[in-house]
Design a protein around this motif. Structure first.
Motif, mmCIF file in Angstrom:
data_model
loop_
_atom_site.group_PDB
_atom_site.id
_atom_site.type_symbol
_atom_site.label_atom_id
_atom_site.label_comp_id
_atom_site.label_asym_id
_atom_site.label_seq_id
_atom_site.Cartn_x
_atom_site.Cartn_y
_atom_site.Cartn_z
ATOM 1 N N ILE A 45 0.843 -1.204 0.000
ATOM 2 C CA ILE A 45 0.000 0.000 0.000
ATOM 3 C C ILE A 45 0.875 1.249 0.000
ATOM 4 O O ILE A 45 0.659 2.182 -0.794
ATOM 5 C CB ILE A 45 -0.932 0.000 1.228
ATOM 6 C CG1 ILE A 45 -1.883 -1.187 1.174
ATOM 7 C CG2 ILE A 45 -1.704 1.319 1.313
ATOM 8 C CD1 ILE A 45 -2.713 -1.371 2.432
ATOM 9 N N VAL A 46 1.861 1.285 0.883
ATOM 10 C CA VAL A 46 2.740 2.449 0.958
ATOM 11 C C VAL A 46 3.533 2.612 -0.343
ATOM 12 O O VAL A 46 3.688 3.726 -0.860
ATOM 13 C CB VAL A 46 3.697 2.345 2.163
ATOM 14 C CG1 VAL A 46 4.716 3.485 2.155
ATOM 15 C CG2 VAL A 46 2.912 2.351 3.472
ATOM 16 N N SER A 47 4.042 1.497 -0.882
ATOM 17 C CA SER A 47 4.788 1.563 -2.140
ATOM 18 C C SER A 47 3.921 2.108 -3.269
ATOM 19 O O SER A 47 4.390 2.868 -4.122
ATOM 20 C CB SER A 47 5.328 0.176 -2.514
ATOM 21 O OG SER A 47 6.332 -0.232 -1.630
ATOM 22 N N SER A 48 2.642 1.717 -3.280
ATOM 23 C CA SER A 48 1.726 2.214 -4.316
ATOM 24 C C SER A 48 1.512 3.714 -4.176
ATOM 25 O O SER A 48 1.372 4.430 -5.175
ATOM 26 C CB SER A 48 0.381 1.475 -4.207
ATOM 27 O OG SER A 48 0.549 0.093 -4.416
ATOM 28 N N VAL A 49 1.483 4.188 -2.927
ATOM 29 C CA VAL A 49 1.280 5.616 -2.682
ATOM 30 C C VAL A 49 2.500 6.427 -3.116
ATOM 31 O O VAL A 49 2.361 7.499 -3.721
ATOM 32 C CB VAL A 49 0.975 5.872 -1.191
ATOM 33 C CG1 VAL A 49 0.980 7.367 -0.888
ATOM 34 C CG2 VAL A 49 -0.363 5.259 -0.815
ATOM 35 N N VAL A 50 3.695 5.916 -2.803
ATOM 36 C CA VAL A 50 4.911 6.694 -3.062
ATOM 37 C C VAL A 50 5.560 6.374 -4.403
ATOM 38 O O VAL A 50 6.578 6.979 -4.747
ATOM 39 C CB VAL A 50 5.948 6.487 -1.930
ATOM 40 C CG1 VAL A 50 5.364 6.855 -0.580
ATOM 41 C CG2 VAL A 50 6.483 5.049 -1.917
ATOM 42 N N MET A 51 4.988 5.443 -5.180
ATOM 43 C CA MET A 51 5.653 5.003 -6.419
ATOM 44 C C MET A 51 5.818 6.152 -7.413
ATOM 45 O O MET A 51 6.757 6.152 -8.221
ATOM 46 C CB MET A 51 4.897 3.832 -7.056
ATOM 47 C CG MET A 51 3.507 4.148 -7.571
ATOM 48 S SD MET A 51 2.677 2.672 -8.261
ATOM 49 C CE MET A 51 3.757 2.274 -9.633
ATOM 50 N N ARG A 52 4.923 7.136 -7.373
ATOM 51 C CA ARG A 52 5.016 8.267 -8.299
ATOM 52 C C ARG A 52 5.823 9.428 -7.715
ATOM 53 O O ARG A 52 6.049 10.431 -8.379
ATOM 54 C CB ARG A 52 3.621 8.741 -8.699
ATOM 55 C CG ARG A 52 2.867 7.717 -9.545
ATOM 56 C CD ARG A 52 1.463 8.196 -9.907
ATOM 57 N NE ARG A 52 0.788 7.231 -10.753
ATOM 58 C CZ ARG A 52 0.144 6.169 -10.298
ATOM 59 N NH1 ARG A 52 0.080 5.948 -8.993
ATOM 60 N NH2 ARG A 52 -0.442 5.322 -11.128
ATOM 61 N N MET A 53 6.226 9.289 -6.473
ATOM 62 C CA MET A 53 7.054 10.323 -5.845
ATOM 63 C C MET A 53 8.508 10.137 -6.260
ATOM 64 O O MET A 53 8.981 9.006 -6.435
ATOM 65 C CB MET A 53 6.961 10.249 -4.317
ATOM 66 C CG MET A 53 5.607 10.628 -3.751
ATOM 67 S SD MET A 53 5.564 10.443 -1.937
ATOM 68 C CE MET A 53 6.760 11.707 -1.451
ATOM 69 N N LYS A 54 9.222 11.219 -6.397
ATOM 70 C CA LYS A 54 10.649 11.120 -6.638
ATOM 71 C C LYS A 54 11.309 10.501 -5.414
ATOM 72 O O LYS A 54 10.897 10.760 -4.273
ATOM 73 C CB LYS A 54 11.232 12.505 -6.925
ATOM 74 C CG LYS A 54 10.759 13.097 -8.236
ATOM 75 C CD LYS A 54 11.396 14.461 -8.488
ATOM 76 C CE LYS A 54 10.926 15.042 -9.821
ATOM 77 N NZ LYS A 54 11.528 16.375 -10.077
ATOM 78 N N PRO A 55 12.343 9.664 -5.639
ATOM 79 C CA PRO A 55 12.953 8.962 -4.502
ATOM 80 C C PRO A 55 13.381 9.881 -3.365
ATOM 81 O O PRO A 55 13.142 9.566 -2.195
ATOM 82 C CB PRO A 55 14.163 8.262 -5.148
ATOM 83 C CG PRO A 55 13.743 8.008 -6.552
ATOM 84 C CD PRO A 55 12.907 9.206 -6.924
ATOM 85 N N LEU A 56 13.995 11.023 -3.680
ATOM 86 C CA LEU A 56 14.468 11.905 -2.615
ATOM 87 C C LEU A 56 13.306 12.482 -1.809
ATOM 88 O O LEU A 56 13.385 12.583 -0.577
ATOM 89 C CB LEU A 56 15.321 13.036 -3.197
ATOM 90 C CG LEU A 56 16.706 12.631 -3.714
ATOM 91 C CD1 LEU A 56 17.394 13.823 -4.373
ATOM 92 C CD2 LEU A 56 17.568 12.070 -2.591
ATOM 93 N N LYS A 57 12.207 12.841 -2.485
ATOM 94 C CA LYS A 57 11.039 13.368 -1.776
ATOM 95 C C LYS A 57 10.452 12.304 -0.848
ATOM 96 O O LYS A 57 10.061 12.596 0.293
ATOM 97 C CB LYS A 57 9.975 13.818 -2.786
ATOM 98 C CG LYS A 57 10.369 15.015 -3.637
ATOM 99 C CD LYS A 57 10.342 16.297 -2.814
ATOM 100 C CE LYS A 57 10.435 17.545 -3.687
ATOM 101 N NZ LYS A 57 11.683 17.649 -4.451
ATOM 102 N N SER A 58 10.382 11.076 -1.334
ATOM 103 C CA SER A 58 9.856 9.986 -0.525
ATOM 104 C C SER A 58 10.746 9.716 0.686
ATOM 105 O O SER A 58 10.263 9.458 1.798
ATOM 106 C CB SER A 58 9.726 8.712 -1.369
ATOM 107 O OG SER A 58 9.150 7.660 -0.627
ATOM 108 N N MET A 59 12.064 9.793 0.488
ATOM 109 C CA MET A 59 12.998 9.581 1.595
ATOM 110 C C MET A 59 12.844 10.664 2.658
ATOM 111 O O MET A 59 12.831 10.373 3.865
ATOM 112 C CB MET A 59 14.436 9.553 1.073
ATOM 113 C CG MET A 59 14.858 8.230 0.457
ATOM 114 S SD MET A 59 16.598 8.260 -0.047
ATOM 115 C CE MET A 59 16.433 8.601 -1.785
#
Length: 474
Positions: free
Chosen positions: A295-309
């Motif tokens: 679920i979390v991966s689906s939410v953040v999959m469109r986020m840029k990696p640095l923003k998600s981090m």
């Protein structure tokens, strides 16, 4: 669900191998801190917190530094061959480690175990990187991270059943890792590009030349150093939290819940009536990730990696901060949940970020460098869970300070548990009441202020880094 059909068979085989490797590793590692420092009457070695910090920090740190070398070796000589060697070392190390009880002996055997893990680590992450595309990378690494945590959850749940014998704990891990010899038959070597066969000396020469070339990439080096702060915070789950729960947290409400509704758990995951195993409580982190990772991966999959981090590290810091406020285990479970949500958003993105920028024919080499911040984080985590914890929060040291303050006289040669019980008797308190008294008088929870500061500092530095990178690209 269509995205799952896009992964080749090797992707799923590699993830299953990862699951069993993490099962074996966490099966002993979650118990390791309390095994090293626990009371001798409970099978512990009664090492000091400082000794534990050195052993776990330096030993595990070396484990995560060596992939810089072993990743290139795997690229050069073949993933499958190196995996087989890793499993041989792993299995033998698990069998041998419980035969040693001195600090030097345990440290040397732990380093031998770390060598097996170091040979293994960059290969599987490189396989995942090679069997995913830009479209499937986020979900792919989310699945990989979920497999890590399935293993991390079931490992301690199984080995805790054998906690009455420390030898059996290690032998169970040896048996689990041996299952990967069977899975290796189904592992297909991913394409490694054009590889020249050269001597081992030449290979290591190339490794160090590559190392110096990467050091020249200042932005990448700064990223690795910043992310080390996250791993310093994250490793407290294994280095500090099990010991802190064992020493300070009241788990009785959880025990009585399971005693009433699921007596199998209260019977098998309790060292004494009214008390839950600290590792059982800490293991909720892995359970939360199993439930929520996709679920979390689906939410953040469109986020840029640095923003998600950045978002993930901030949430992790909040979770760590909540541990400050109460001895109630329910509060601890909520804190672990918040921490795990941040971990799910941030941690897989580190590997994804490095996997995206790595040249295709040097995936294992670059994945090896992804472990550099983990190496640094382990070393610093060892310092915090060792000498810092010993001075700020260790129940053994605080009890000795209390004894000196009260000028109490106790017999020599007592185990840690017997010593604490004798102190409680001399001041006419129950052990539970003495624990509460020491909690209020010495504030051991202040240790989490140190860890919170590290988490917030890491989040701020990564935010600044992201802003600088974006300006450079414009």
């Amino acid at each position: 669900m269509g995205v799952f059909r896009k992964f080749p068979r090797t992707f799923w085989v590699a993830n299953t191998i990862e699951l069993f490797e993490r099962w074996a590793w966490y099966g002993f590692f979650m118990l390791f801190a309390n095994y090293l420092t626990g009371s001798s009457d409970m099978g512990g070695l009664e090492f000091t917190q400082s000794q534990k910090g050195i052993l776990m920090g330096v030993g595990t740190g070396i484990l995560y530094f060596l992939p810089v070398l072993t990743g290139a070796i795997a690229d050069r000589y073949g993933y499958k061959k190196v995996l087989a060697l890793a499993f041989v070392i792993y299995t033998s190390a698990f069998v041998l480690l419980p035969m040693f009880s001195t600090f030097t002996g345990v440290f040397l055997m732990y380093l031998y175990l770390a060598l097996g893990a170091a040979l293994f680590k960059p290969i599987i992450s490189a396989t995942i990187a090679k069997t995913t595309t830009d479209e499937t990378a986020s979900i792919g690494f989310g699945i990989y991270y979920m497999m890590v945590n399935i293993g991390a959850f079931f490992g301690p749940m199984v080995t805790l059943l054998f906690k009455g014998s420390s030898n059996l704990v290690f032998y169970v891990s040896a048996g689990i890792i041996a299952l990967n010899f069977v899975l290796l038959l189904f592992y297909k070597e991913p394409h490694r590009g054009v590889v020249q066969q050269t001597s081992l000396t030449r290979t290591f020469g190339d490794i160090f030349r590559n190392m110096f070339s990467i050091v020249k990439d200042l932005k990448f080096v700064v990223f690795l150093l910043i992310v080390a702060g996250f791993w310093t915070m994250y490793n407290q789950l294994f280095f500090t939290l099990p010991v802190f729960i064992s020493q300070w947290i009241d788990t009785s409400v959880l025990y009585h819940f399971f005693e009433k509704y699921i007596p199998f758990i209260s019977t098998n995951y309790s060292p004494a009536p009214g008390v839950m195993d600290a590792e059982f409580v800490t293991n909720f982190d892995a359970l939360y990730i199993i439930i929520f990772q996709i679920i979390v991966s689906s939410v953040v999959m469109r986020m840029k990696p640095l923003k998600s981090m950045i978002s993930g590290f901030l949430v992790c810091s909040i979770g760590m901060a909540l541990t400050l406020f109460s001895q109630n285990v329910l509060f601890t479970l909520v804190a672990i949940l918040i921490f795990s949500l941040g971990e799910m958003a941030g941690s897989p993105k580190i590997t994804e970020y490095i996997g995206r920028i790595a040249p295709h024919d040097k995936k294992a080499l670059y994945m090896g460098y992804s472990f550099i911040p983990v190496f640094i984080g382990n070393v610093f985590a060892g310092i915090i869970s060792g000498v810092v914890y010993q001075n700020m929060a260790d129940k053994v040291m605080i009890t000795r300070q209390f004894v000196a303050k009260k000028d109490l006289q106790l017999p020599d040669g007592l185990s840690n548990n017997a010593y604490f019980d004798h102190v409680a008797q001399q001041v006419n308190l129950t052990p539970h009441e003495l624990t509460n008294l020491l909690w209020n008088e010495y504030s051991p929870s202040d240790i989490w202020m140190v860890i919170l500061a590290i988490g917030l500092g890491t989040t701020l530095l990564l935010y600044i880094y992201d802003r600088v990178i974006n300006k450079t690209k414009r």
